[in-house]
Design a protein around this motif. Sequence first.
Motif, short mmCIF file in Angstrom:
data_model
loop_
_atom_site.label_atom_id
_atom_site.label_comp_id
_atom_site.label_asym_id
_atom_site.label_seq_id
_atom_site.Cartn_x
_atom_site.Cartn_y
_atom_site.Cartn_z
N ALA A 1 5.30 -31.48 41.19
CA ALA A 1 3.86 -31.67 41.36
C ALA A 1 3.08 -30.54 40.70
CB ALA A 1 3.53 -31.77 42.85
N SER A 2 3.58 -29.31 40.78
CA SER A 2 2.90 -28.18 40.15
C SER A 2 2.91 -28.33 38.63
CB SER A 2 3.56 -26.87 40.55
OG SER A 2 3.29 -26.56 41.90
N ALA A 3 4.01 -28.81 38.07
CA ALA A 3 4.08 -29.02 36.62
C ALA A 3 3.05 -30.05 36.18
CB ALA A 3 5.49 -29.46 36.22
N VAL A 4 2.91 -31.13 36.94
CA VAL A 4 1.92 -32.16 36.60
C VAL A 4 0.52 -31.57 36.66
CG1 VAL A 4 0.91 -34.35 37.31
CG2 VAL A 4 3.39 -34.09 37.29
N THR A 5 0.23 -30.78 37.71
CA THR A 5 -1.10 -30.18 37.85
C THR A 5 -1.37 -29.21 36.71
OG1 THR A 5 -1.01 -30.40 40.24
CG2 THR A 5 -2.60 -28.85 39.36
N VAL B 1 -9.23 -11.85 19.99
CA VAL B 1 -9.20 -11.34 21.35
C VAL B 1 -10.57 -10.90 21.84
CG1 VAL B 1 -8.23 -9.57 22.86
CG2 VAL B 1 -6.77 -10.72 21.19
N ALA B 2 -11.34 -10.25 20.98
CA ALA B 2 -12.62 -9.67 21.41
C ALA B 2 -13.78 -10.65 21.36
CB ALA B 2 -12.94 -8.44 20.56
N GLY B 3 -13.54 -11.91 21.04
CA GLY B 3 -14.62 -12.87 20.94
C GLY B 3 -15.25 -13.17 22.29
N LYS B 4 -16.55 -13.51 22.30
CA LYS B 4 -17.24 -13.86 23.54
C LYS B 4 -16.82 -15.24 24.00
CE LYS B 4 -21.35 -10.97 23.03
NZ LYS B 4 -22.82 -10.93 23.03
N ARG B 5 -16.67 -15.38 25.32
CA ARG B 5 -16.23 -16.65 25.89
C ARG B 5 -17.00 -16.94 27.17
NH1 ARG B 5 -11.73 -14.34 23.62
NH2 ARG B 5 -10.84 -15.64 21.98
N PRO B 6 -17.22 -18.21 27.48
CA PRO B 6 -17.93 -18.53 28.72
C PRO B 6 -17.11 -18.14 29.94
CG PRO B 6 -17.01 -20.51 27.71
CD PRO B 6 -16.83 -19.41 26.72
N ALA B 7 -17.80 -17.89 31.05
CA ALA B 7 -17.12 -17.58 32.30
C ALA B 7 -16.27 -18.76 32.73
CB ALA B 7 -18.14 -17.24 33.38
N SER B 8 -15.17 -18.47 33.42
CA SER B 8 -14.27 -19.54 33.86
C SER B 8 -13.75 -19.26 35.26
CB SER B 8 -13.09 -19.70 32.89
OG SER B 8 -12.28 -18.53 32.88
N VAL B 9 -13.63 -20.31 36.04
CA VAL B 9 -13.10 -20.23 37.40
C VAL B 9 -12.06 -21.34 37.55
CG1 VAL B 9 -13.60 -20.35 39.87
CG2 VAL B 9 -15.29 -19.35 38.29
N HIS B 10 -10.85 -20.95 37.94
CA HIS B 10 -9.77 -21.94 38.08
C HIS B 10 -9.02 -21.75 39.38
CE1 HIS B 10 -10.26 -21.63 33.64
NE2 HIS B 10 -10.00 -22.93 33.68
N LEU B 11 -8.58 -22.85 39.96
CA LEU B 11 -7.57 -22.85 41.01
C LEU B 11 -6.30 -23.38 40.39
CD1 LEU B 11 -9.46 -24.14 44.21
CD2 LEU B 11 -8.97 -21.79 43.52
N LEU B 12 -5.34 -22.50 40.17
CA LEU B 12 -4.10 -22.87 39.50
C LEU B 12 -3.02 -23.16 40.54
CD1 LEU B 12 -4.01 -20.25 36.59
CD2 LEU B 12 -5.04 -22.54 36.62
N PRO B 13 -2.10 -24.07 40.22
CA PRO B 13 -1.07 -24.44 41.19
C PRO B 13 0.00 -23.36 41.32
CG PRO B 13 -0.66 -25.54 39.11
CD PRO B 13 -1.99 -24.84 38.96
N ALA B 14 0.87 -23.52 42.31
CA ALA B 14 2.02 -22.63 42.44
C ALA B 14 2.83 -22.68 41.15
CB ALA B 14 2.88 -23.07 43.63
N PHE B 15 3.35 -21.53 40.75
CA PHE B 15 4.21 -21.43 39.58
C PHE B 15 3.49 -21.81 38.28
CE2 PHE B 15 7.14 -22.12 43.12
CZ PHE B 15 8.00 -21.04 42.97
#
Length: 347
Positions: A40-44, A259-273
Amino acid sequence: MTWGDILRWRIERQFLGATRGPDLVAVARRLSGVHAQLAASAVTALHLRVAGGATAASVDEALWGSRTLVKTWAARGTLHLLPAADLPTWVAAMSTRTRETTGSWLRYHGVTAEQMADIIAAVPDVLGGEPLTREELAAAIIKATRHKDLREPLTQGFGAVLKPLAFRGLLCSGPPLGRNVTFVAPRQWLDEWDEVETERAIDTLALAYLGTYGPSTADEFSRWFDLKPALAKRSFARLADDLVELEGGVLPAGLAGEVAGKRPASVHLLPAFDPYVVGSLRQLDRVVSGDNKAKVSRPQGWISPALVVDGRIDGVWDGDTVTPFVPLARSIRSALARGFPEVGVAD
């Protein structure tokens, strides 16, 4: 360039930022495999990264229908989903592992060196393109080798005695039969392949790893992959002209400018593993907020579901509650409420 820049760059490289991957195979390749101990974590993990999302059905179709993905023991000896076309490269690198020839490994897993050699020799004759359950495979190996005392080691749940077969490209997962796992011979389940030269395979995987989890070092790559340290160091030496030094290690030269490029803010809930977290385990001092590493990488190898803000692990969550490691800004709480309305935030 700051470590915050690096973490935000990793988010983009892992298809968690502004751009999603075009398909399951492209995402699995960019991630150097998707950790699949928990299906299930892999699918997520794939759903979060693939344009249009992913489902258990679409992953199953890629594994058992089109066979563009393959499930096998890979990095660190854990189950991963890999692009089927990349399996020859992985096998060439993984086949350098020789732990199963050591006395301590053999004793711990209840087999002798002779039995292990006989298992490896027998499998190409007993396993083909027709899936066999663990019990069926064990019975076939026992019949071929006449080692009647192999049943317990061969049917052990974590498959320790079967892993060396996967590393040699002799075995991979087949479609499940009810609740039973099955195994097939990759060269018959997929296609026969030409052997890949070992050094070229290691270099290919090292560059892929650095392009997603870098900057990093040869020692970190060695541990992440479970590769002999000397082989990793020689690979990084061969690749030296194509790498640049940054804080925390090296990165492919062609990617360093991003690496130093500007990027939008991000918020994630990542699964186990999740691969983002697993790939950062050796750098948790830089990735996790505060003194909270033990809440992310827990005993018995458990990797917690994580709250990730702009690439930094700012908390963990358990399905309906986020436990933050730091006070969360109102904008982050609002992003969580919009994206994950069923998940609350602990005070």
